[in-house]
Each structure stands twice: as C-alpha cells, then as structure tokens.
Design an enzyme around this catalytic site. Structure first.
Site, short mmCIF file in Angstrom:
data_model
loop_
_atom_site.label_atom_id
_atom_site.label_comp_id
_atom_site.label_asym_id
_atom_site.label_seq_id
_atom_site.Cartn_x
_atom_site.Cartn_y
_atom_site.Cartn_z
N TYR A 52 0.48 -0.80 -0.40
CA TYR A 52 0.24 -0.43 -0.18
C TYR A 52 0.87 0.83 0.01
CZ TYR A 52 -4.62 -2.56 1.27
OH TYR A 52 -5.78 -3.04 1.02
N HIS A 109 -9.60 -7.07 -5.05
CA HIS A 109 -9.39 -7.41 -4.43
C HIS A 109 -10.90 -7.91 -3.30
CE1 HIS A 109 -7.89 -4.23 -1.36
NE2 HIS A 109 -8.12 -5.14 -0.98
N ASP A 112 -6.10 -0.49 -6.55
CA ASP A 112 -7.73 -0.78 -6.09
C ASP A 112 -7.76 0.20 -5.38
OD1 ASP A 112 -7.22 -2.43 -4.63
OD2 ASP A 112 -8.14 -4.32 -5.35
C1 LIG Z 1 -9.42 -10.00 4.67
C2 LIG Z 1 -9.09 -10.20 3.16
C3 LIG Z 1 -7.57 -8.76 3.55
C4 LIG Z 1 -7.13 -8.52 2.73
N1 LIG Z 1 -6.40 -7.78 2.77
C5 LIG Z 1 -5.99 -7.07 1.78
C6 LIG Z 1 -4.39 -5.86 1.34
O1 LIG Z 1 -4.11 -5.61 2.78
N2 LIG Z 1 -4.16 -5.43 0.70
C7 LIG Z 1 -4.53 -6.77 -0.99
O2 LIG Z 1 -3.64 -5.23 -1.79
N3 LIG Z 1 -5.64 -6.60 -0.53
C8 LIG Z 1 -6.13 -7.25 0.40
N4 LIG Z 1 -7.51 -8.05 0.26
C9 LIG Z 1 -7.26 -8.84 -0.54
C10 LIG Z 1 -7.26 -9.80 -1.72
O3 LIG Z 1 -5.77 -9.94 -2.09
C11 LIG Z 1 -7.73 -10.32 -2.84
O4 LIG Z 1 -7.22 -10.25 -3.68
C12 LIG Z 1 -8.86 -11.35 -2.50
O5 LIG Z 1 -9.25 -11.27 -0.65
C13 LIG Z 1 -9.21 -12.25 -3.14
O6 LIG Z 1 -10.70 -12.85 -2.94
P1 LIG Z 1 -10.97 -13.93 -2.53
O7 LIG Z 1 -10.83 -13.68 -1.05
O8 LIG Z 1 -11.79 -14.96 -2.76
O9 LIG Z 1 -9.59 -14.72 -2.67
C14 LIG Z 1 -7.83 -8.86 1.51
C15 LIG Z 1 -8.70 -9.66 0.87
C16 LIG Z 1 -9.90 -9.72 2.45
C17 LIG Z 1 -10.71 -11.10 2.44
#
Ligand SMILES: Cc1cc2nc3c(=O)[nH]c(=O)nc-3n(C[C@H](O)[C@H](O)[C@H](O)COP(=O)(O)O)c2cc1C
Length: 506
Positions: free
Chosen positions: A240, A360, A268
C-alpha cells in the site's frame, strides 16, 4: 524505543484516566492521552486498558509497528519493569464460552473435503468480529458473489485419448518455480483469525512450495515472516503506497534487501470500500456515541478498524509515479487491482512485469467485474494491439477473487493467466485449524489438480490452452446456476438495521 528509562507497573497504573492515559504494549510504555480521540477503534477500547498491559488486545488488529508509527517519539516513554504490570481481568462471556465449545467440536481435517468446507467451519468457530472482517465485502456484496459465479460461466472442452498417466501442474511465476499455478495472496490482519497470524501461511506455503504474498498490513512483522521462510522459499510483497514516500521507499528497499522477489502495488484502494457487515459489528459492540466520534483529523471513526488503519494510503497515486518506483527498486513491479484492458496496456507500455486482474475480493468497488472476465478482454486487446500471447514470460497476468476449486484455476490458466491468487479460503483454513489447515487446503487443491488435469486431458500446465474452455458467455453477467449450494450455504446475506434494545435481549 529511543527512550530506555525503566518504568514500574505501579507508576503506569497511576495513569489510568482520559486526562492521563498510559498503556503497555510488548513491554513498552506509551502515553496515548493525546491519541485517544484519534484512535481508529475509538477511545473506549484504549481506556479499558488505561494504566495496564494492552498487548493481547492490540496484537490481532494492529500491524506491529502501528503504535510507533502513530505516536511521536516523546510519547514512547520507556521500558516496563518486568512482571510489574497490572493484569486486566479477562471475562469470558457466554457467547465466547459457546464459541469455544464449538471450536472443540470442529470436524477433523480428514472430513474437510474442499475449500468451501473451511469457510463453513470457520463461520461457526471464529469470533464474530473476525468473521465479519474476513468475509465482508463492499456495499451489496454483488461483486463478491460475482467473482465466484463468473467461473460458472466458463465450461470445459476436454480432450480425450491423451496419455495422462503422469500429470504435472507445477509452473513458474515471474521466473520462480511453484508446485501449482496459485499463490497465497495478501490479506491483512492474520492474527484476527489465529494467534500465529500470517506465519501459518509462510509455513504452509513452504511445505507445498507455494509463493506467499506478504501484506503491508500483516499482523506479524515483515521481518518475522521473512525470517520464518525456508531457504529458497519465494515471497512477494504487497504494497500500500504511503503518502509519505520516504516511508514507502524504506519499506520497498528493505524488502528487496531481505530477498523479496516481486512488489505488488495495490491500486484499487485509494479509499477503503464500505464493508457494512464489518461496520455493523462495530456498532453492535460499542457505545454508539463513542463510535460516531470524529477524530481531530476529520476521519469518521465509525468506519471499522480496517478503514482507519489504512488511512495512510495515498489516494494521489498515479501513473506518473511509476518511474519513481522503478528508480527505487530492481524488483519486478506488478499492479494489483487492474480492472480494464486500457490500464493493463498502460502497465505493459510502462515496462511493468505484470498486473493482477482483481477487485480486491469484492471489498472495494461494488459492481466491479470479476478478474476472470477482465482477463479475457486483456488477452484479446493486448494480443491485438501489441501482438502479445499469453501466458507471457515478459508481462504476466494474474487473477484473483472467488477461486475455490482447481477447476477455477485451470479455467484462468486456459484463458491466459500465469497464476491465480487465493485469499479468503486460506484465512478460513488458518482461523479454524492453524498451519495444519493451510497445509490441508493446499493438499485439497493438489488433489483436485491431479484429477482435473487427467479429466480435461492436459498432462502439463502448457497443455491447458484456450480451446479447452468455452468462455463465450463469460461477459453475460448472469449466474449459470441459481445458487451454488456450497458457496451459498456459507455466504452471509447482508443484514439490515435492527433495533439495539431488541437485539440485546436476544
Ligand atoms: C480479509 C481480507 C483482507 C485483505 N487485505 C488486503 C490487503 O491488505 N491488501 C491487498 O492488496 N489486498 C487485500 N485483500 C484482497 C486480496 O488480496 C484478494 O484480492 C482477494 O482476497 C481475492 O479474493 P478471495 O478472497 O475471494 O480469494 C484482502 C482480502 C480479504 C478477504
């Protein structure tokens, strides 16, 4: 800590009011009086620990350096004299007792047959707040459901009469070997689900030779996660971008020095999406007058911890910043969260190493399209405009969101993805079963790969080509099956508002 003076627990205990509030975190004493109204989670929770040791409450929901980043050096008072802190009485509520009882009745891992099962168990055994944070998505959660449903609009065209006595689904990602075309994507706050946090992913990934993407907002410290890696284990870093570019530069250069192999810049999330399931938890748990409070910086504290811990993210990040990133690191740069071919093309033209077609996990813009749908248009347009063929060594396409089966991964690979990121299933696996859960989740995927490679007639990953799928209706935005039973059973419908008094009586 710059200040090395030793302070007794007795002295700390005197500062237990709103007027003078000291707390202890990891054996260090902090004066948080001036920070109370700026605390993203509200002042009430800090005041509960005023004059006491707050480490246990602090750990799961803060990146380790959150406190030192936010407090001026002069407020970092010194070291606690060992074993002198006043203990906070831990009251185990009936709800918590009932949860612990459910934990003791978890099915053995041998009965967990697929990634959906982890979700079902996690929903039953996780603390409600943690479940809300992990499972929530933006607004009406349409994109969250679409991410998964989109895979139902891609069907196989298997080959028969191919020798599939041995099948091999290993591949390379950005030049690094991996046992499957998947990686554990970055998800913040791992300790909300399990006390070992993201270490469960590091260790599980090592066992299965899978790549882990470390999040900026990990609950474990970055160095702890790198130290826990086995020799040769590949880790990426999700970034980030901080408004303070010197800070960003320090993080990136430190990561490169520590052997991180690629930098995934999240693009995003200029502001965090509204995750109402998560926000409702906060309203339930706290005094409403407290959570509505606005901090001195004007940030609304009612938006949940996730939103507030990410307030450092720079909404001013733009394409013209890319050369700066190229100037501070030699790591391959990948943009995470690209959602249209025009942006993928820009990334390619700027010489980046790839893009993650991702929304995301549906947590940002609701009605953003699924990564798998965007993949098809990116492959078409970059083919047409730049003559690129995918998968491509020089410019790699990744997809994440809604992937729950090896068949989903195979579909993405057939359509041109190098590998696929998986998020929530690993969070649920580690929340319910710790490291063993993560290892089992990876084993489930391995088994699914083996069978499905045989059934579609693909001895190796290279044999998974576009003509093995029919994606002609991918863009139709209709769900092929009205309800996917396993996914639907775990998916929580959005709740509407409820009367506080009535809820309290239930
Ligand atoms: C609880 C949670 C926290 C997340 N935190 C971040 C993050 O800190 N940075 C980021 O780039 N994406 C974050 N994501 C997005 C994930 O990298 C990813 O894009 C997403 O979880 C994919 O979908 P899925 O959970 O259905 O596999 C987060 C997703 C979840 C569910």
């Amino acid at each position: 800590m710059a200040n090395k003076q030793v302070i007794s627990g007795k002295e700390v205990a005197k500062h237990n009011t709103r007027e003078s509030c000291w707390i202890i975190v990891h054996g260090k004493v902090y004066d948080v009086t001036d920070f109370l109204d700026d605390h993203p989670g509200g002042s009430k929770i800090i005041l509960k620990y005023a004059g006491k040791d707050a480490t246990e409450e602090y750990d799961p929901i803060h990146p380790p350096d959150a406190i030192t980043t936010h407090l001026p050096v002069e407020k970092q008072l010194g070291l606690l004299e060992p074993d002198t802190a006043e203990k906070v009485e831990v009251i185990i509520t009936d709800t918590e007792k009932a949860r612990l009882e459910r934990v003791s009745r978890r099915p053995p891992l041998s009965e967990v047959l697929n990634l959906h099962d982890f979700e079902a168990v996690a929903k039953l055994v996780m603390p409600e707040k943690a479940w809300a944070y992990y499972s929530s998505a933006a607004d009406d959660e349409i994109t969250n459901r679409e991410n998964h449903a989109a895979y139902h609009r891609v069907w196989f065209r298997p080959r028969v009469m191919i020798d599939v006595t041995t099948v091999d689904w290993s591949t390379t990602v950005l030049g690094h070997r991996t046992s499957m075309p998947i990686y554990i994507t970055a998800t913040a706050l791992g300790k909300l689900g399990h006390p070992d946090g993201e270490l469960n992913f590091t260790r599980g990934a090592a066992k299965h030779n899978i790549i882990q993407m470390i999040p900026t907002l990990a609950s474990c410290s970055f160095d702890e996660l790198v130290d826990a890696a086995q020799p040769g284990q590949v880790q990426f870093l999700q970034l980030y971008v901080n408004k303070d570019r010197d800070m960003t530069k320090r993080i990136v250069q430190h990561a490169e020095k520590r052997g991180i192999k690629a930098l995934f810049i999240t693009v995003d999330a200029p502001q965090l999406g509204r995750r109402e399931k998560d926000m409702r938890q906060k309203f339930d748990a706290e005094d409403p007058s407290e959570v509505k409070k606005t901090g001195s910086d004007g940030v609304d504290r009612s938006q949940g911890a996730a939103r507030a811990i990410s307030s450092f993210i720079d909404p001013g990040l733009q394409w013209s910043d890319i050369p700066w990133f190229k100037g501070i690191t030699n790591m391959p740069l990948i943009l995470k969260g690209v959602q249209r071919w025009e942006d993928a093309l820009k990334a390619y033209d700027l010489g980046l190493a790839g893009v993650v077609l991702s929304n995301h996990g549906g947590r940002q813009l609701d009605f953003a399209r699924s990564g798998i749908e965007v993949l098809v248009e990116v492959v078409n347009q970059l083919g047409k405009r730049r003559g690129l063929k995918f998968p491509n060594e020089k410019f790699q396409l990744f997809v994440d969101g809604g992937v729950r089966r090896a068949t989903d991964v195979i579909k993405a690979v057939a359509l041109g993805a190098t590998a696929v990121g998986i998020g929530r299933p690993f969070l649920y696996a580690h929340s319910a079963y710790g490291q063993e859960g993560v290892e089992h989740a990876l084993q489930v995927l391995r088994d699914e790969f083996e069978m499905n490679m045989r059934l579609i007639g693909a001895p190796t990953i290279k044999d998974i080509v576009p003509d093995m799928v029919d994606a002609s209706h991918l863009g139709a935005h209709i769900v092929a099956v009205p309800e996917d039973r396993l996914y639907g059973a775990n998916y929580d419908s959005m709740q509407s508002a409820s009367l506080r008094e009535i809820k309290a009586k239930l």
